[in-house]
Write a protein that holds these residues in place. Sequence first.
Motif, short mmCIF file in Angstrom:
data_model
loop_
_atom_site.label_atom_id
_atom_site.label_comp_id
_atom_site.label_asym_id
_atom_site.label_seq_id
_atom_site.Cartn_x
_atom_site.Cartn_y
_atom_site.Cartn_z
N PHE A 117 1.21 -1.02 -0.34
CA PHE A 117 0.16 0.19 -0.43
C PHE A 117 0.68 1.43 0.20
O PHE A 117 1.81 1.09 0.40
CB PHE A 117 -0.67 0.18 1.11
CG PHE A 117 -2.09 -1.20 1.68
CD1 PHE A 117 -3.31 -1.45 0.74
CD2 PHE A 117 -1.06 -2.35 2.10
CE1 PHE A 117 -3.54 -2.38 0.21
CE2 PHE A 117 -2.19 -3.31 2.04
CZ PHE A 117 -3.74 -3.90 1.35
N HIS A 118 0.14 2.19 -0.44
CA HIS A 118 1.34 3.40 -0.60
C HIS A 118 0.20 4.69 -0.22
O HIS A 118 -0.70 5.20 -0.83
CB HIS A 118 1.54 3.44 -2.44
CG HIS A 118 1.49 5.68 -2.43
ND1 HIS A 118 0.51 5.78 -3.29
CD2 HIS A 118 2.99 6.00 -2.89
CE1 HIS A 118 1.59 7.56 -3.62
NE2 HIS A 118 2.64 6.80 -3.01
N LEU A 119 0.78 5.43 0.58
CA LEU A 119 0.47 6.23 1.58
C LEU A 119 1.53 7.56 0.69
O LEU A 119 2.54 7.55 0.85
CB LEU A 119 0.70 6.78 2.83
CG LEU A 119 -0.14 7.44 3.58
CD1 LEU A 119 -1.04 8.14 3.41
CD2 LEU A 119 0.38 7.80 4.98
N ASN A 120 0.55 8.67 0.23
CA ASN A 120 1.24 9.93 0.21
C ASN A 120 1.11 10.97 1.05
O ASN A 120 0.09 11.46 1.76
CB ASN A 120 1.04 10.45 -1.35
CG ASN A 120 1.58 12.12 -1.30
OD1 ASN A 120 1.46 12.85 -0.95
ND2 ASN A 120 3.08 11.66 -1.96
N LEU A 121 2.33 11.96 2.06
CA LEU A 121 2.08 12.03 3.78
C LEU A 121 2.41 13.62 2.54
O LEU A 121 4.18 14.01 2.51
CB LEU A 121 2.78 11.33 4.06
CG LEU A 121 2.47 12.42 5.81
CD1 LEU A 121 1.40 11.62 6.39
CD2 LEU A 121 3.66 11.54 6.63
N THR A 122 1.33 14.52 2.96
CA THR A 122 2.00 16.32 3.20
C THR A 122 2.11 17.00 3.65
O THR A 122 2.49 16.32 5.06
CB THR A 122 0.90 16.80 2.04
OG1 THR A 122 -0.30 16.61 3.04
CG2 THR A 122 0.05 15.94 1.40
N ALA A 123 3.09 18.16 4.07
CA ALA A 123 3.35 18.60 5.47
C ALA A 123 1.98 18.84 5.53
O ALA A 123 2.16 19.67 7.34
CB ALA A 123 3.96 19.68 4.94
N ALA A 124 0.90 19.06 5.50
CA ALA A 124 -0.02 19.69 6.17
C ALA A 124 -0.55 18.40 7.17
O ALA A 124 -1.66 18.59 7.74
CB ALA A 124 -1.39 20.31 5.59
#
Length: 260
Positions: free
Chosen positions: A249-256
Amino acid sequence: MKEFKIFILLLFINANIYAQDFMMQAWYWDYPKTTSGYNWADTLRLKSTALKNAGFTYIWLPPLSRASSGNSSNGYDPKDLYDLGEYGGGATGFGTRTDLDNLISQFNNDGLKAVADVVYNHRDGGLPEINSAVKNYINNFDYTRANTGYNPYPNDRVRFALPIGGLTGNGAGDYYFKFSSSSGHSRFNGFQYKIYMETKTKGWQNLSDLSEVEPNGGGDCGQSNNDIQLGVNMNATVDDPATCRTDEFHLNLTAADYNS
């Protein structure tokens, strides 16, 4: 005159007499609590011999664990199942751990058996904690254990933490998570599990569950993966070890999404 002697053989048959066990519920919903200056554990201890003489063999006790609503609780909102009135928290509504130990000792002396009232699926107010015993059980769960009847630790009773932000070296970017059966035992083929991820900044999103789309073995199997979102459940199943056996599974984590 001949004398005849008749010998009568008396057969004594041992007869076992069985007594039926008799249990008493030794509390009621609003029994006097320690918050009001009472001690129900000590009350029962002082009545132990009388209960025995009345013919009781089992004594049903109320829930004994530390409760979320304090020592005025009747125990059905357990906060810590292992705190029986100790660890610096003072008495429960029933009494202290010492009071409970003294009660059980008196019951044992009188031949009474205590029955605990425990509802394991009741939880209220407990906080996550690092538990080395649970960690060791999970890490050592292999094919041999699975094959001898051991069950995996429930995946809805454990969480894993990945430090993000600050000096951790982890920040915004792409993260890949791989899931597979640690034992590789066939009895877990098709076993359903659920993944949920959140941060202190982004929690439950109140959105419909996602479901994995096979094949999703990722780079290990030359396959694609599935995107996962913070605050949204992902439903998946354990793959057959004879195949790829991995879900990625892929998770894209942003600074927010986290506290930097």
